[in-house]
Scaffold this motif. Structure first.
Motif, PDB file in Angstrom:
ATOM      1  N   LEU A   1     -16.182  75.631  57.728  1.00 32.15           N
ATOM      2  CA  LEU A   1     -15.667  74.846  56.603  1.00 32.15           C
ATOM      3  C   LEU A   1     -16.379  75.173  55.285  1.00 32.15           C
ATOM      4  CD1 LEU A   1     -15.202  71.305  58.224  1.00 32.15           C
ATOM      5  CD2 LEU A   1     -13.404  72.723  57.255  1.00 32.15           C
TER       6      LEU A   1
ATOM      7  N   ARG B   1     -14.448  76.708  52.002  1.00 28.78           N
ATOM      8  CA  ARG B   1     -14.420  76.003  50.711  1.00 28.78           C
ATOM      9  C   ARG B   1     -14.986  76.889  49.602  1.00 28.78           C
ATOM     10  NH1 ARG B   1     -16.188  70.687  54.065  1.00 28.78           N
ATOM     11  NH2 ARG B   1     -14.080  69.928  54.486  1.00 28.78           N
TER      12      ARG B   1
ATOM     13  N   HIS C   1      -4.758  64.949  52.975  1.00 28.20           N
ATOM     14  CA  HIS C   1      -5.305  64.059  54.001  1.00 28.20           C
ATOM     15  C   HIS C   1      -6.138  64.872  55.018  1.00 28.20           C
ATOM     16  CE1 HIS C   1      -5.463  61.188  57.307  1.00 28.20           C
ATOM     17  NE2 HIS C   1      -5.124  60.263  56.437  1.00 28.20           N
ATOM     18  N   PRO C   2      -7.234  64.300  55.498  1.00 30.67           N
ATOM     19  CA  PRO C   2      -8.083  65.033  56.459  1.00 30.67           C
ATOM     20  C   PRO C   2      -7.358  65.503  57.714  1.00 30.67           C
ATOM     21  CG  PRO C   2      -9.273  63.141  55.594  1.00 30.67           C
ATOM     22  CD  PRO C   2      -7.873  63.033  55.055  1.00 30.67           C
ATOM     23  N   MET C   3      -6.217  64.944  58.032  1.00 24.27           N
ATOM     24  CA  MET C   3      -5.496  65.426  59.219  1.00 24.27           C
ATOM     25  C   MET C   3      -4.929  66.834  59.018  1.00 24.27           C
ATOM     26  SD  MET C   3      -2.129  62.966  59.252  1.00 24.27           S
ATOM     27  CE  MET C   3      -0.935  62.966  57.903  1.00 24.27           C
TER      28      MET C   3
ATOM     29  N   ALA D   1      -6.908  69.251  57.577  1.00 19.94           N
ATOM     30  CA  ALA D   1      -8.066  70.091  57.234  1.00 19.94           C
ATOM     31  C   ALA D   1      -8.064  71.423  57.971  1.00 19.94           C
ATOM     32  CB  ALA D   1      -9.362  69.327  57.503  1.00 19.94           C
TER      33      ALA D   1
ATOM     34  N   THR E   1     -10.866  65.336  50.208  1.00 18.95           N
ATOM     35  CA  THR E   1     -11.131  64.116  49.432  1.00 18.95           C
ATOM     36  C   THR E   1     -11.067  64.435  47.945  1.00 18.95           C
ATOM     37  OG1 THR E   1     -13.528  64.469  49.371  1.00 18.95           O
ATOM     38  CG2 THR E   1     -12.674  63.178  51.216  1.00 18.95           C
TER      39      THR E   1
ATOM     40  N   GLN F   1     -14.285  66.048  46.776  1.00 17.35           N
ATOM     41  CA  GLN F   1     -14.358  67.493  46.998  1.00 17.35           C
ATOM     42  C   GLN F   1     -13.547  68.258  45.971  1.00 17.35           C
ATOM     43  OE1 GLN F   1     -13.081  67.327  51.219  1.00 17.35           O
ATOM     44  NE2 GLN F   1     -14.621  68.906  51.506  1.00 17.35           N
TER      45      GLN F   1
ATOM     46  N   ASP G   1     -15.477  68.247  42.833  1.00 17.74           N
ATOM     47  CA  ASP G   1     -16.624  69.177  42.925  1.00 17.74           C
ATOM     48  C   ASP G   1     -16.173  70.604  42.618  1.00 17.74           C
ATOM     49  OD1 ASP G   1     -18.286  67.081  43.643  1.00 17.74           O
ATOM     50  OD2 ASP G   1     -18.314  67.582  45.781  1.00 17.74           O
TER      51      ASP G   1
ATOM     52  N   TRP H   1      -5.319  57.242  50.256  1.00 14.31           N
ATOM     53  CA  TRP H   1      -5.321  55.781  50.281  1.00 14.31           C
ATOM     54  C   TRP H   1      -6.410  55.169  51.159  1.00 14.31           C
ATOM     55  CZ3 TRP H   1      -4.322  52.478  54.478  1.00 14.31           C
ATOM     56  CH2 TRP H   1      -4.026  53.127  55.670  1.00 14.31           C
ATOM     57  N   TRP H   2      -6.822  55.871  52.205  1.00 14.86           N
ATOM     58  CA  TRP H   2      -7.760  55.343  53.201  1.00 14.86           C
ATOM     59  C   TRP H   2      -9.203  55.377  52.710  1.00 14.86           C
ATOM     60  CZ3 TRP H   2     -11.546  58.761  54.083  1.00 14.86           C
ATOM     61  CH2 TRP H   2     -11.292  60.068  53.616  1.00 14.86           C
ATOM     62  N   ASP H   3      -9.481  56.094  51.628  1.00 15.65           N
ATOM     63  CA  ASP H   3     -10.861  56.450  51.245  1.00 15.65           C
ATOM     64  C   ASP H   3     -11.496  55.341  50.412  1.00 15.65           C
ATOM     65  OD1 ASP H   3     -13.194  57.582  50.253  1.00 15.65           O
ATOM     66  OD2 ASP H   3     -12.222  59.386  49.481  1.00 15.65           O
ATOM     67  N   ASP H   4     -12.577  54.760  50.903  1.00 15.71           N
ATOM     68  CA  ASP H   4     -13.191  53.645  50.169  1.00 15.71           C
ATOM     69  C   ASP H   4     -13.957  54.107  48.923  1.00 15.71           C
ATOM     70  OD1 ASP H   4     -15.305  54.819  51.567  1.00 15.71           O
ATOM     71  OD2 ASP H   4     -16.342  52.914  51.867  1.00 15.71           O
TER      72      ASP H   4
ATOM     73  N   ARG I   1     -11.801  45.222  55.913  1.00 18.46           N
ATOM     74  CA  ARG I   1     -13.164  45.683  56.226  1.00 18.46           C
ATOM     75  C   ARG I   1     -14.159  44.518  56.177  1.00 18.46           C
ATOM     76  NH1 ARG I   1     -11.652  50.956  52.680  1.00 18.46           N
ATOM     77  NH2 ARG I   1     -10.904  52.234  54.415  1.00 18.46           N
TER      78      ARG I   1
ATOM     79  N   HIS J   1     -10.912  58.831  62.757  1.00 14.17           N
ATOM     80  CA  HIS J   1     -10.287  59.735  61.791  1.00 14.17           C
ATOM     81  C   HIS J   1      -9.383  58.938  60.840  1.00 14.17           C
ATOM     82  CE1 HIS J   1      -7.896  62.992  60.137  1.00 14.17           C
ATOM     83  NE2 HIS J   1      -8.819  63.827  60.588  1.00 14.17           N
TER      84      HIS J   1
END
Lengths: 299, 299
Positions: free
Chosen positions: A119, A123, A150-152, A154, A162, A165, A168, A188-191, B123, B150
């Motif tokens: 990974l 990147r 989405h990480p699914m 990756a 994200t 990233q 960055d 949406w899932w990322d806090d 949460r 995940h």
């Protein structure tokens, strides 16, 4: 740009063409103009099949802004020949974006090369590719827009998972050359996403804002399971407020990949999109002295 | 604990029973003992069907450590009655873990309640539930182990999607009461995971380390698409090294949900797991004066 009878509350709405992929480009132009939707997001394959110049004329004649072109990227190959081919293809995508009059080329960076588990190295190759392509894009008035997926995805589509990233990577380059895409479906899932949207806005990095909802169960392959706005788990209003607060005032593009929408009448789907957008995403304040519509490439 | 003829290089290996779900509990006990695998991770449903006390005796007699019980959690409901029922069920899970002699109850916290889009509120309810359950668990010698799942499961299974989030929750409580699960399948894509594993180790929070590989395409529903070790995109060695460096010396549990493995002979699957584990995950150094095997609940 025409748009005499366009409803003010849709003034920033853009329809990504894959949402209604049953429409040809002429149908798309006519359908959006009829519905008072002022922007369209286009994809390379149908644009090339129709002819890039012809597609540009078609949208211009209909008074539509092309808010983004999807997509460049997929430049994570290790093999020099493959890598060179990917860069060439991205230069072609940049040329197409310029011809279409959009300042935004969306990049889906690419997954792990076959057999690779590296990974960080993958990147790093994305950063190298951005370094090679961004001057070429800038000369043509096109900004590269890194889309975190989405990480699914990756492993096989995009190792940029994200918004942090993506930033960055983008921040290695001038903001007018490399930005990021904020897509509710992917983030949406990322806090940490509120903080990252603020970071993106402060740096002038938000190149596109895209909407789709998250619905379950996911279909096999997880590519075509996006939900119509309001059908799923995402607080779209929350995202819109964060993006507004970050200073973004560009187009808001609806990009839904869902075969159930493709089986329906396109005009009906677009009416539903517009209705959901109006009820779920805060609409524009009453006309202000500062224009806030999408950029008009036709000048 | 027996284990006279156990190979040293498997001394930390544990087989999560869902990996070979075609096995009954007696077959599991016999199969693991025969293969020299010293630990098993169990699931509540088959354990309850067999009888909790009987399952505990079965594993003890076979000389096997129960390294974890899956799973508690699913305590994100808003309705008081539903919430109370979830907490009761978790107390039962804690009792079962204690009876089985494992110190680790894995928690899959739960997704958004139906119709909700409130991730922060959901949460917060997980934190409340941990506050209610952790003293009860501690009295019974059981540590609650928050498993980040995940992000593709955020809507319907677990709103805790990253190791950082799991630690933010766990660190509200003493380390001996609430820990986290490091599962390669859920965390491999995250570029902050090395830092978070170090954080978890420094705080003594790593309650379990689980292995599965990431393969594509994902199946519909995305639950049963985990790959055999070595078949996918995850650098398992990298994870093992990070977890080692963080000071974790407990069991290493293989937990793969994949119908293709369930159709095969269980002993053959276990032999393959052991072989992949030995070749892909760095093995133990030659016998050291400090015991590093899994904890032996049988004393």
């Amino acid at each position: 740009m025409s748009g005499g009878n366009r409803p003010e509350h849709l003034s920033r709405l853009s329809l990504n063409q894959e949402t209604i992929r049953q429409w040809s480009l002429p149908e798309l132009a006519e359908g959006c103009a009829a519905a008072g939707v002022p922007g369209v997001g286009l994809w390379r394959a149908p644009v090339r099949a129709y002819g890039v110049e012809a597609a540009a004329r078609l949208m211009r004649t209909a008074g539509l802004s092309v808010t983004s072109l999807c997509r460049g990227g997929f430049f994570t190959a290790v093999e020099p020949a493959e890598r060179a081919a990917a860069l060439d293809d991205n230069r072609a995508a940049i040329d197409e974006a310029a011809t279409l009059g959009t300042g935004t080329l969306v990049l889906v960076s690419g997954g792990l090369p076959p057999g690779s588990r590296d990974l960080p190295g993958t990147r790093a190759r994305i950063a190298d590719a951005l370094g090679e392509l961004s001057p070429y894009a800038a000369e043509r008035g096109v900004r590269l827009a890194i889309e975190p997926l989405h990480p699914m995805y990756a492993a096989d589509r995009c190792v940029v998972s994200t918004l942090a990233q993506a930033l960055d990577l983008a921040e290695r380059f001038p903001a007018e050359r490399v930005g990021v895409v904020v897509d509710t479906y992917h983030l949406w899932w990322d806090d940490t996403v509120a903080a990252q949207i603020a970071r993106a806005g402060a740096g002038g990095r938000i190149a596109a804002f895209q909407l789709a909802d998250w619905i379950t169960p996911l279909p096999a392959g997880v590519l075509l399971g996006r939900g119509q706005l309001g059908d799923g788990s995402i607080d779209l209003r929350w995202f819109r407020e964060r993006v507004d607060a970050a200073g973004y005032d560009g187009p808001i593009e609806v990009e839904i990949f869902n075969p159930a929408l493709w089986e329906r009448d396109g005009a009906e789907v677009l009416a539903e999109v517009a209705e959901r957008y109006a009820s779920l995403v805060p609409v524009e304040p009453s006309p202000s002295p500062v224009p806030s519509g999408p950029p008009d490439p036709a000048g």
